[in-house]
Every structure is written in C-alpha cells, then in structure tokens.
Scaffold this motif. Structure first.
Motif, mmCIF file in Angstrom:
data_model
loop_
_atom_site.group_PDB
_atom_site.id
_atom_site.type_symbol
_atom_site.label_atom_id
_atom_site.label_comp_id
_atom_site.label_asym_id
_atom_site.label_seq_id
_atom_site.Cartn_x
_atom_site.Cartn_y
_atom_site.Cartn_z
ATOM 1 N N GLN A 1 15.165 -2.660 -13.080
ATOM 2 C CA GLN A 1 15.444 -4.090 -13.194
ATOM 3 C C GLN A 1 15.476 -4.760 -11.815
ATOM 4 O OE1 GLN A 1 18.773 -5.168 -15.656
ATOM 5 N NE2 GLN A 1 18.236 -3.747 -17.284
ATOM 6 N N TRP A 2 16.105 -4.100 -10.846
ATOM 7 C CA TRP A 2 16.173 -4.651 -9.498
ATOM 8 C C TRP A 2 14.776 -4.741 -8.887
ATOM 9 C CZ3 TRP A 2 14.968 -3.929 -4.453
ATOM 10 C CH2 TRP A 2 15.688 -4.657 -3.502
ATOM 11 N N SER B 1 11.933 -4.967 -10.448
ATOM 12 C CA SER B 1 11.145 -5.995 -11.139
ATOM 13 C C SER B 1 11.493 -7.394 -10.644
ATOM 14 C CB SER B 1 11.376 -5.906 -12.649
ATOM 15 O OG SER B 1 10.902 -4.667 -13.152
ATOM 16 N N THR B 2 12.735 -7.570 -10.228
ATOM 17 C CA THR B 2 13.178 -8.885 -9.738
ATOM 18 C C THR B 2 12.808 -9.106 -8.278
ATOM 19 O OG1 THR B 2 15.042 -8.900 -11.283
ATOM 20 C CG2 THR B 2 15.178 -10.376 -9.376
ATOM 21 N N HIS B 3 13.020 -8.109 -7.432
ATOM 22 C CA HIS B 3 12.882 -8.293 -5.982
ATOM 23 C C HIS B 3 11.567 -7.764 -5.403
ATOM 24 C CE1 HIS B 3 17.263 -8.464 -6.703
ATOM 25 N NE2 HIS B 3 17.249 -9.345 -5.717
#
Length: 363
Positions: free
Chosen positions: A201-202, A204-206
């Motif tokens: 998740q991290w 995919s965001t950053h």
C-alpha cells in the motif's frame, strides 16, 4: 539518604554476589548437560537437546517480578543467562535466512541470545537442509506474517522433511525504505516477497511507478540497493548501518501490529507443557466427496481447536494438495494421539511435524 560512595559500594557488593550466583547456576547447568548425556550413553553429542522451550516457558511463567525492572527487561536478562547455559553444555549452531541483518537474524537472536553461533543460509530450504543433515543444531524459519499471510517457501519445503518443530517465536516487524537516492529518484525496490507484500500500500502511494523486485531476503535487498543508483530496499533499520544506506522512510508496513511468526526446527520436539500446539501434515483422496471434511472433523471429535489451515500443491499430480493443520494439544497427549489415529482412516501420508509451547498471548 545514603551518600553516593556508599551506594556505589553496595552496587559493587551486589555485582560480586550476582557473578557468584551466575557461575553457580552455570555449574548446575553443566551437571544437567552431563545428566542428559548419561540418560542415553549411545546418544551422539550432537543429538543431545539443550534448547528446551518447555523449560524456558516454565521459568518465565513462574518468575515473580516485583520491580522496578519491567518484565521485558527481566526476560531479556534471563534469555542471555539461558543462552550462556546451553552454550556451556554443547556447541550450539542456529541456521537462519541470511545474510546478517534480516528479520530472521533478529528473531533468532531474540530466541537464542548471544552465546550461540549463527549460520546464515541463502534460502529457506537451505535452513531445513542444514538441520536434517546435522550441519546445525537448530534452524529458524519464517512461517507466517500477520499482514501478508503464510510463507509458501517454508510450507513447500515442509512437505518433505524429517525435522520437527520445537518452538515458535514472534517478532514485531517494522519495515523501512533504505536507499542512497532520494525518494523522487528511486526507480526500483528490492525485498523479499513477504517484505514487498507488507508494504504494497505504501509503495503504491509513494512509488507507484517503481519496479518491485523479489529477492531471497531483506538483507540481500539492502546489499543490492547499496551498489545501484536509483535502487531501494525494503528491510529493517539495522540494515542501514550494516550496508551503508540512508533511511528514506520508516515504518512503512501496513498496519500497526505487523508481526512475523517463526518456527524453531530441530531433530525432535520438546515435552508437553499443558499449553501446546501441534502441526500435522496430510493429504486426502480428492475424488472422495467429503474426504477433507471427514479428516478435519476428527479434531473436533477429540476437543482439539484448529488455529491454522494451509494447503500447497503436492507436486505428485496437478490439482493434488497437501494440507497443513495446526491444532491445540501435544502429540504425546492422549486426545491428540487418538485424533491422529482416526485421521489416518480418512487421509493418507499423515505426518506430525512437531509440537511446541504456545507463546502467543491471545491463544
């Protein structure tokens, strides 16, 4: 109130008493090691079990702590005392997924302490090989993660193994992004598949456009990122110092309670403690309706709770699976013995992979 010199003199006296008591305990530990070997004079020195998780659990459970040291600090002290004691009895070696700095390395150290020899392995199957061949006394393998689930490499190798589970241990895992490049310049991220799964998740965001590359361990990821411009590694903060990388981001795992469970493997399991789990491996005739249901029902019939069920391809033929079941109880308990006997009526290739003290607080 006592003056400072008097207090320091008292500390010196207490230190002397502690040293004498520790050495007295060490001498008793040596006597215990000799007694173990005398129980079976034909036993090879390497086969004498010195790591006794049942005994450690007994010590921790009955320990009375009245402070001011907290329980975690006291347990760490006892861990090193027992580590030194087992090292006195025989040379203890522990295989783990290397290189140094992996979460497996941290978990092994927290389990066995400073006084044993740690032997890094390139992959999980090598750890089990080392124990089976007698190259190391014990092995520690990652088994499951609270965020990303079961470690399939461990399950696949457990389909064919003569090792036995001796203990379990848990490690709170905090993933970091390490690199010598700034975040906006990172184009590739290395890590173990479990590491990548725990931070997806991290990432995919950053770093949505960065290529994600699976490698054999988190520490190997750090090694590779350290020599490649624009590369990063998902691994522990310890790897920053070990491999000369900057910490770009901390605690990037999904969830605040990301924990990995490890299993300690040896040649045999330890004795029952009254609060144990047992791992069983088996397969069924998939063409027989209800075969798996009938096999699982025997655990309920004998009052055994099920905590975990996994399946993996057997490799015998397509769509044929091996099942792994973790139940309450110890393989030496009567109800577990009877359940395994009944399981053989509905299943094939039934194998007890080991019994071990339950150390999970909520189970």
């Amino acid at each position: 109130m006592a003056d400072l010199p008097s207090l320091r003199k008292k500390i010196d006296s207490l230190d002397t008493t502690l040293i004498n008591l520790l050495n007295e305990r060490a001498r008793v530990s040596l006597d215990i090691g000799n007694a173990k070997r005398q129980q079976d004079t034909a036993m090879d020195k390497k086969d004498v079990q010195v790591y006794m998780p049942s005994r450690e659990k007994e010590i921790y459970d009955k320990r009375l702590n009245h402070g001011p040291l907290n329980d975690d600090s006291l347990q760490s002290i006892f861990r090193e005392i027992m580590s030194a004691s087992i090292a006195l009895q025989t040379d203890v070696t522990v295989a783990y997924l290397g290189p140094p700095g992996t979460f497996s390395h941290q978990a092994a150290h927290e389990c066995f302490g400073d006084s044993v020899l740690y032997v890094p392995q390139n992959q999980i199957s090598d750890i089990i090989d080392a124990v089976e061949k007698g190259n190391t006394t014990y092995g520690l393998v990652p088994f499951e993660n609270s965020t990303f689930g079961s470690v399939v490499e461990t399950l696949d190798r457990a389909i064919h193994t003569s090792t036995r589970i001796r203990a379990e241990t848990y490690l709170a895992v905090h993933q970091c992004l390490l690199s010598n490049s700034p975040l906006e310049k990172i184009t590739k991220v290395y890590s173990h598949p479990q590491g990548l799964g725990q931070v997806q998740q991290w990432l995919s965001t950053h770093l949505p456009d960065a290529k994600r590359v699976s490698v054999k361990s988190t520490a190997q990821a750090a090694e590779m990122a350290a020599v490649e411009v624009g590369a990063a590694a998902v691994c522990s903060a310890i790897c920053s110092e070990l491999y000369g990388l900057d910490i770009v981001a901390r605690d990037i795992e999904h969830g605040t309670s990301n924990t990995t469970r490890f299993l300690v493997l040896g040649k045999s399991s330890d004795k029952p403690t009254g609060n144990d789990h047992t791992m069983v491996r088996f397969t069924v005739d998939h063409r027989q309706p209800g075969a798996l249901c009938d096999g699982l029902k025997v655990f309920k019939d004998y009052g055994l709770n099920l905590f975990k069920i996994d399946s993996r391809p057997s490799g015998i033929r397509p769509w044929h699976y091996v099942f792994f079941v973790e139940c309450s109880g110890h393989a030496d308990n009567d109800n577990v013995i009877q359940a395994i006997q009944d399981l053989n009526q509905f299943s094939v290739d039934v194998q007890v992979l080991g019994s071990f003290p339950n150390v999970r607080a909520d189970l």
